[in-house]
Design an enzyme around this catalytic site. Structure first.
Site, short mmCIF file in Angstrom:
data_model
loop_
_atom_site.label_atom_id
_atom_site.label_comp_id
_atom_site.label_asym_id
_atom_site.label_seq_id
_atom_site.Cartn_x
_atom_site.Cartn_y
_atom_site.Cartn_z
N GLY A 69 56.50 1.02 41.83
CA GLY A 69 57.67 0.23 41.46
C GLY A 69 57.70 -1.14 42.11
O GLY A 69 58.75 -1.76 42.22
N ALA A 70 56.55 -1.64 42.57
CA ALA A 70 56.48 -2.94 43.24
C ALA A 70 55.88 -4.01 42.33
O ALA A 70 55.51 -5.08 42.77
CB ALA A 70 55.68 -2.84 44.53
N ASP A 95 48.33 -4.40 32.13
CA ASP A 95 48.29 -3.42 33.22
C ASP A 95 47.04 -2.55 33.15
O ASP A 95 46.27 -2.45 34.10
CB ASP A 95 49.53 -2.52 33.18
CG ASP A 95 50.82 -3.31 33.29
OD1 ASP A 95 50.75 -4.55 33.45
OD2 ASP A 95 51.90 -2.69 33.20
N GLU A 127 51.60 5.29 28.26
CA GLU A 127 52.77 4.60 28.83
C GLU A 127 53.77 4.20 27.75
O GLU A 127 54.98 4.39 27.89
CB GLU A 127 52.32 3.36 29.62
CG GLU A 127 53.47 2.62 30.26
CD GLU A 127 53.31 2.36 31.74
OE1 GLU A 127 52.26 2.70 32.32
OE2 GLU A 127 54.24 1.79 32.34
N ASP A 178 51.53 -12.21 26.44
CA ASP A 178 50.85 -11.08 25.77
C ASP A 178 51.40 -10.80 24.37
O ASP A 178 50.66 -10.78 23.40
CB ASP A 178 50.84 -9.82 26.65
CG ASP A 178 52.22 -9.38 27.13
OD1 ASP A 178 53.21 -10.12 26.90
OD2 ASP A 178 52.31 -8.30 27.75
N SER A 194 51.31 0.69 39.50
CA SER A 194 50.81 2.01 39.91
C SER A 194 50.77 2.94 38.70
O SER A 194 49.97 3.87 38.66
CB SER A 194 51.67 2.60 41.01
OG SER A 194 52.96 2.93 40.53
P1 ADP Z 1 54.80 0.22 38.79
O1 ADP Z 1 53.86 0.50 37.68
O2 ADP Z 1 55.19 -1.21 38.87
O3 ADP Z 1 54.32 0.72 40.11
P2 ADP Z 1 56.41 2.03 37.29
O4 ADP Z 1 57.85 2.39 37.34
O5 ADP Z 1 55.86 1.54 36.00
O6 ADP Z 1 56.15 0.99 38.47
O7 ADP Z 1 55.54 3.28 37.71
C1 ADP Z 1 55.83 3.98 38.88
C2 ADP Z 1 55.83 5.47 38.59
O8 ADP Z 1 54.47 5.91 38.38
C3 ADP Z 1 56.32 6.31 39.74
O9 ADP Z 1 57.72 6.41 39.72
C4 ADP Z 1 55.62 7.63 39.49
O10 ADP Z 1 56.32 8.37 38.50
C5 ADP Z 1 54.30 7.22 38.89
N1 ADP Z 1 53.25 7.13 39.94
C6 ADP Z 1 52.62 6.05 40.39
N2 ADP Z 1 51.73 6.36 41.36
C7 ADP Z 1 51.81 7.68 41.52
C8 ADP Z 1 51.17 8.64 42.37
N3 ADP Z 1 50.24 8.28 43.25
N4 ADP Z 1 51.53 9.93 42.25
C9 ADP Z 1 52.44 10.31 41.35
N5 ADP Z 1 53.09 9.48 40.54
C10 ADP Z 1 52.79 8.18 40.62
MG MG Z 2 54.31 0.26 35.61
#
Ligand code: ADP
Ligand code: MG
Length: 379
Positions: A122-123, A172, A160, A35, A127
């Site tokens: 965080g996987a 993403d 972000e 990217d 998310s």
């Molecule tokens: P990834 O994007 O790989 O899952 P990130 O650390 O970038 O990991 O993002 C995860 C963070 O996004 C969580 O720690 C939380 O703060 C936020 N998040 C994701 N999904 C939700 C949700 N359903 N409700 C609230 N916060 C969320």
């Molecule tokens: Mg992320």
């Protein structure tokens, strides 16, 4: 899920939501570290989402709740400040509110908000992009604004990058925004330009998340970024996407060992993305799978962003029946491996892989099975 979020909204806020939205997580399918080199990447939007429900308030208060934290956070609409501690998850919707203004759009004033999700956080499934896009669509619904999809994607990325402070690329949000069931999202990062490519319905994804993370991961990312830029400079191009494979080979003796390896990985990887798009037209998933595994070998030996854990999983999966191919997915230096399989690959095979991994490394990886799903939408 729609009933679930409506019921939860009622429980938390004592009334029905006005709008419900959802946005999926994503898998980096192929295109590793392409990217920021101006290259191309293919991603899959998956059938797991963050859902957001909202209803307007007239008192200028914003009340946020998520099943992720289980507590209401209340803020005045006059306050858009970065949160810390328990409330820090609301930086994602707050970042979107701030980004709306940057894009000359209106942010809704008071509202009640609920998020629920079946997407692990965080996987490596992004998310974060999912909550940004679902929130973005909900806020746009509250204000009756209809910017195009690309703007929604850019708002999520802006939130972000600039509010949360994570320097992610366009993959993403682009895949969460432009995703389509039984398709992959193709992104030319330089535009950016977005497209979709059909993926046979028999394609299944299995994620093996090792939960390992290199202690120096941030520094290592930065080092790879720098090495790529230095290699581009030595090759006389702005970004590595502009270099040809022949140019890289011709410069092998002038480039440092690392610069050559990084440049070769990026240039070959971009070619593999194009090849994957071509092969997908024939629907031959075994051939696509070979490209995935080749991508991993390049990460392993040239870009050097793999780990013994990830290599073990790829070796084990690549030698398993009904697996088309496997590779590390995401930035590397730990994290997860993705396998593209036929429907005949099932939980028993996945558990056997996990058991072999555990015998060697002492802990089981998390296993997630998914298929493609549709991109962000109002429900
Ligand atoms: P990834 O994007 O790989 O899952 P990130 O650390 O970038 O990991 O993002 C995860 C963070 O996004 C969580 O720690 C939380 O703060 C936020 N998040 C994701 N999904 C939700 C949700 N359903 N409700 C609230 N916060 C969320
Ligand atoms: Mg992320």
């Amino acid at each position: 899920m729609k009933q679930k979020i409506a019921a939860l909204f009622h429980q938390v806020h004592g009334r029905a939501p006005t709008f419900i939205t959802r946005a999926p997580g994503r898998i980096e399918f192929i295109g590793n570290h392409t990217d920021y080199n101006g290259g191309t990447v293919l991603g899959a939007s998956i059938d797991r989402d963050v859902w957001v429900a909202v209803a307007p308030r007239t008192d200028g208060l914003r009340r946020f709740y998520s099943d992720y934290s289980g507590k209401v956070v209340e803020l005045s609409a006059a306050v858009i400040e970065k949160q810390t501690g328990e409330a820090s998850w609301i930086n994602y919707p707050l970042g979107v509110l701030a980004a709306l203004l940057v894009f000359k759009l209106q942010a809704p004033q008071g509202f009640d908000y609920v998020a629920v999700s079946d997407l692990p956080t965080g996987a490596g499934l992004s998310s974060s992009a999912a909550i940004e896009l679902a929130s973005g669509l909900a806020f746009l619904a509250l204000t009756e604004q209809h910017p195009d999809r690309e703007t929604l994607v850019k708002i999520g990325k802006h939130a972000e990058n600039h509010f949360v402070g994570v320097p992610c690329g366009i993959l993403d949000q682009g895949v969460s925004g432009f995703g389509k069931k039984d398709h992959l999202v193709f992104i030319d990062c330089k535009g950016p330009h977005f497209d979709t490519v059909p993926l046979p319905g028999s394609a299944n994804f299995w994620i093996f998340n090792t939960h390992t993370k290199h202690a120096l991961v941030d520094g290592l990312y930065a080092a790879r970024h720098r090495e790529c830029m230095e290699a581009a400079k030595a090759l006389g191009v702005g970004l590595l996407v502009e270099a040809t494979s022949a140019q890289v080979e011709a410069a092998k003796t002038v480039l440092s060992g690392n610069a050559y390896k990084r440049a070769k990985h990026v240039v070959d990887e971009i070619a593999r993305v194009d090849e994957a798009v071509a092969v997908l037209k024939t629907g031959e998933l075994d051939k696509v799978g070979h490209l995935l595994t080749a991508s991993h070998r390049s990460s392993q030996h040239l870009f050097e962003n793999s780990t013994p854990e990830l290599d073990f999983l790829v070796d084990r999966l690549a030698a398993t029946l009904n697996v088309h191919g496997a590779r590390l997915t995401g930035g590397g230096f730990g994290g997860a491996v993705m396998a593209l399989t036929s429907p005949a690959f099932g939980d028993a095979q996945a558990q056997a892989v996990a058991a072999d991994y555990a015998a060697k490394f002492g802990a089981r990886p998390d296993i997630l099975h998914m298929k493609t799903g549709d991109g962000a939408e109002r429900v």
